[in-house]
Design a protein around this motif. Structure first.
Motif, PDB file in Angstrom:
ATOM      1  N   GLY A 116      12.123 -60.213  41.481  1.00  8.71           N
ATOM      2  CA  GLY A 116      12.739 -59.064  42.153  1.00  8.71           C
ATOM      3  C   GLY A 116      13.283 -59.347  43.538  1.00  8.71           C
ATOM      4  O   GLY A 116      13.741 -58.419  44.214  1.00  8.71           O
ATOM      5  N   ASP A 117      13.257 -60.607  43.998  1.00  7.29           N
ATOM      6  CA  ASP A 117      13.794 -60.949  45.334  1.00  7.29           C
ATOM      7  C   ASP A 117      15.316 -60.781  45.298  1.00  7.29           C
ATOM      8  O   ASP A 117      16.044 -61.626  44.765  1.00  7.29           O
ATOM      9  CB  ASP A 117      13.416 -62.395  45.674  1.00  7.29           C
ATOM     10  CG  ASP A 117      13.859 -62.775  47.080  1.00  7.29           C
ATOM     11  OD1 ASP A 117      14.895 -62.245  47.542  1.00  7.29           O
ATOM     12  OD2 ASP A 117      13.181 -63.615  47.699  1.00  7.29           O
ATOM     13  N   GLU A 118      15.788 -59.662  45.892  1.00  7.46           N
ATOM     14  CA  GLU A 118      17.198 -59.273  45.768  1.00  7.46           C
ATOM     15  C   GLU A 118      18.148 -60.329  46.314  1.00  7.46           C
ATOM     16  O   GLU A 118      19.206 -60.596  45.714  1.00  7.46           O
ATOM     17  CB  GLU A 118      17.419 -57.928  46.485  1.00  7.46           C
ATOM     18  CG  GLU A 118      18.700 -57.222  46.086  1.00  7.46           C
ATOM     19  CD  GLU A 118      18.783 -56.926  44.597  1.00  7.46           C
ATOM     20  OE1 GLU A 118      19.915 -56.964  44.076  1.00  7.46           O
ATOM     21  OE2 GLU A 118      17.731 -56.706  43.948  1.00  7.46           O
ATOM     22  N   GLN A 119      17.805 -60.938  47.418  1.00  7.07           N
ATOM     23  CA  GLN A 119      18.692 -61.939  48.017  1.00  7.07           C
ATOM     24  C   GLN A 119      18.892 -63.132  47.095  1.00  7.07           C
ATOM     25  O   GLN A 119      20.008 -63.597  46.872  1.00  7.07           O
ATOM     26  CB  GLN A 119      18.107 -62.420  49.349  1.00  7.07           C
ATOM     27  CG  GLN A 119      18.513 -61.542  50.511  1.00  7.07           C
ATOM     28  CD  GLN A 119      18.224 -62.231  51.833  1.00  7.07           C
ATOM     29  OE1 GLN A 119      17.363 -63.109  51.921  1.00  7.07           O
ATOM     30  NE2 GLN A 119      18.928 -61.800  52.870  1.00  7.07           N
ATOM     31  N   GLN A 141      20.971 -62.143  44.010  1.00  4.21           N
ATOM     32  CA  GLN A 141      22.411 -62.019  44.276  1.00  4.21           C
ATOM     33  C   GLN A 141      23.053 -63.392  44.492  1.00  4.21           C
ATOM     34  O   GLN A 141      24.193 -63.616  44.083  1.00  4.21           O
ATOM     35  CB  GLN A 141      22.654 -61.124  45.498  1.00  4.21           C
ATOM     36  CG  GLN A 141      22.341 -59.657  45.245  1.00  4.21           C
ATOM     37  CD  GLN A 141      23.051 -59.117  43.994  1.00  4.21           C
ATOM     38  OE1 GLN A 141      24.212 -59.403  43.750  1.00  4.21           O
ATOM     39  NE2 GLN A 141      22.329 -58.345  43.188  1.00  4.21           N
ATOM     40  N   THR A 177      16.244 -61.667  37.752  1.00  4.82           N
ATOM     41  CA  THR A 177      15.271 -60.699  38.279  1.00  4.82           C
ATOM     42  C   THR A 177      13.850 -61.147  37.923  1.00  4.82           C
ATOM     43  O   THR A 177      12.935 -61.087  38.753  1.00  4.82           O
ATOM     44  CB  THR A 177      15.553 -59.293  37.702  1.00  4.82           C
ATOM     45  OG1 THR A 177      16.886 -58.930  38.069  1.00  4.82           O
ATOM     46  CG2 THR A 177      14.586 -58.254  38.253  1.00  4.82           C
TER      47      THR A 177
END
Length: 509
Positions: free
Chosen positions: A60-63, A66, A55
């Motif tokens: 914070g770039d979710e892609q 993940q 994170t």
């Protein structure tokens, strides 16, 4: 907790958690709940730390987060973490919630964890009691483990979680008495087998009755970079799960641990044939009764079923079929058939295998004539959990160039530490055995190198006292000294009697 987490802290939390169950459930059963919770806590804390790292790294770039998380050893989500369970610890259905989380973890990690939790039920009324009592125990379990932090950055050393897991298995085995022997081989006995087989880099290492996997891990640790292939099979489903978790906690992600009956259904095969291994170690159940049970076909209802060598598709019992009531030579033959050329195997067995006759005697004779037996080591009594049966270690080797057999008698009192409940081999005892094994020497009252002819003269009986004489001669009795002592005693008696006579006269008697 502050600072680095030590193994002692992890041990302490687990032992506190054991207090929740002690007195209510047998330790051979509640250990599964505690060790499973430790594993969940380890997965969960590792996941949390990695999530925080990614994170921060990817802003914070979710892609991207993940994608990075998906490449980790184990994949979790918020609803499959220990924190999720802890936040729901007061729920009326907490047992069912834990089961769902375990299922979710398995489904997210099918390649590694398929079936790992299938034998444990946190909602079992039969084991954990009725709802109120069960919920109280599970809440206490979660609260105990919540005191522990297992984030990789705060754990003092990479091995301590696995070592703590193994330490607790040993404590539970000691607590469980006879049942303990079913899933754990005492540390120093495991260490002895590991040193005897001398594993090398790239070896395939196999334990056909691997229990919790501790013996395999001990052998792997003999190779500095641990670059070996681990194979095991275990019949008990719950113990099979313990072995898998044990491997993961020790960083061995590629271990091949199968669940099933090794004798009736060996699962490590190559092109339908038994796989071959450079090193084999084992502590099979002593004199397993009804070992032929798995060979009885479903259509066979004959209560007097008799095992025949032809029933085994791998032809492991062509040297002879061991008695149904004693499976020792069934395991020995399975292992010898699984041993690679130039391979070495070491196994713990009861002394009966050294001298029992009938079919076992015939199998033993063939094994010796085929020059497969290398060394016989007599161990002290009381080393193993829940049994006083004296045990021995047999070392077998393929392609031996010598025909003799080394006998070591390490059973006498000076070769072990006597314990209150259980005796122990010390480091110096192991070193003495290994030095004698490596030098292959005859030492008065300790070891003997027997020729094939001597063993043949003994009718292939391997009973250790036939080869290693540990009889201590008594000091000769000096009869003149004894005679003089008797005369002295008689003189003293005369004096005492005269004194007594004098006192009696004074009393008028």
């Amino acid at each position: 907790m502050t600072g680095k987490v030590t193994q002692e802290q992890i041990n302490s939390v687990q032992w506190q958690a054991a207090d929740t169950f002690r007195g209510k459930i047998d330790s051979s059963i509640y250990k599964d709940y505690i060790l499973t919770m430790l594993f969940i806590k380890y997965l969960s804390d590792s996941y949390k730390e990695h999530l925080e790292e990614y994170t921060a790294r990817y802003d914070g770039d979710e892609q991207r987060i993940q994608r990075a998380i998906a490449r980790e050893r184990f994949v979790l989500d918020e609803k499959s973490t220990f924190d999720y369970l802890y936040s729901n610890r007061n729920e009326a259905e907490i047992g069912e919630t834990i089961n769902k989380v375990l299922e979710r973890i398995e489904n997210e990690n099918t390649g590694k964890l398929r079936g790992v939790f299938r034998n444990i039920d946190f909602n079992s009324e039969a084991i954990l009691g009725k709802t109120k009592e069960r919920n109280a125990m599970l809440r206490s379990l979660l609260e105990d483990f919540n005191k522990l932090t297992l984030r990789p950055s705060v754990v003092a050393d990479g091995d301590i979680i696995g070592d703590s897991y193994q330490y607790m298995i040993e404590r539970f085995a000691s607590d469980a008495g006879k049942k303990g022997g079913e899933f754990y081989t005492p540390t120093m006995a495991s260490e002895l087998l590991a040193r005897l087989v001398k594993p090398q880099e790239n070896d395939r290492i196999y334990d056909p009755t691997c229990g919790s996997g501790s013996l395999l891990i001990r052998v792997a640790k003999q190779v500095p970079n641990k670059k070996v292939a681990i194979y095991g099979q275990e019949r008990n489903g719950a113990t099979h799960s313990l072995a898998l978790m044990n491997m993961y906690l020790h960083g061995i992600d590629d271990a091949n641990i199968e669940w099933g009956d090794t004798l009736a259904n060996p699962l490590h095969l190559e092109e339908g044939k038994l796989m071959k291994f450079q090193k084999i170690v084992a502590n099979p159940p002593f004199s397993l009764d009804k070992w032929t049970m798995g060979f009885v076909g479903e259509e066979n209802t004959d209560s007097k079923f008799k095992m025949d060598a032809s029933l085994d598709e791998h032809r492991r019992f062509d040297w002879g079929v061991p008695p149904t009531s004693k499976g020792d030579y069934a395991f020995i033959q399975h292992m010898l058939y699984s041993l690679a050329e130039n391979g070495t195997m070491a196994t713990i067995l009861p002394h009966g295998v050294l001298f029992r006759g009938a079919s076992e005697g015939k199998i033993r004779k063939q094994i010796i004539e085929m020059n497969l037996l290398d060394t016989v080591i007599g161990l002290p009594k009381g080393l193993f959990y829940g049994t006083d049966i004296p045990a021995c270690v047999l070392v077998f080797k393929k392609n031996r160039t010598r025909k003799d057999v080394l006998f070591i008698d390490a059973s006498s009192e000076e070769h072990y530490e006597k314990g209150k409940n259980q005796n122990k081999l010390r480091e110096e005892d192991l070193q003495e055995i290994m030095e004698t094994y490596d030098n292959r020497e005859t030492i008065d009252k300790y070891s003997y190198v027997a020729t094939f002819e001597e063993i043949k003269e003994n009718d292939f009986n391997l009973n250790i006292p036939r080869y290693v004489d540990t009889f201590e001669e008594e000091e000769p009795v000096d009869m003149e000294v004894v005679k003089q002592k008797i005369m002295n005693i008689k003189e003293e008696l005369k004096v005492v009697e005269a004194e007594m006579e004098k006192y009696l006269k004074e009393l008028g008697m």
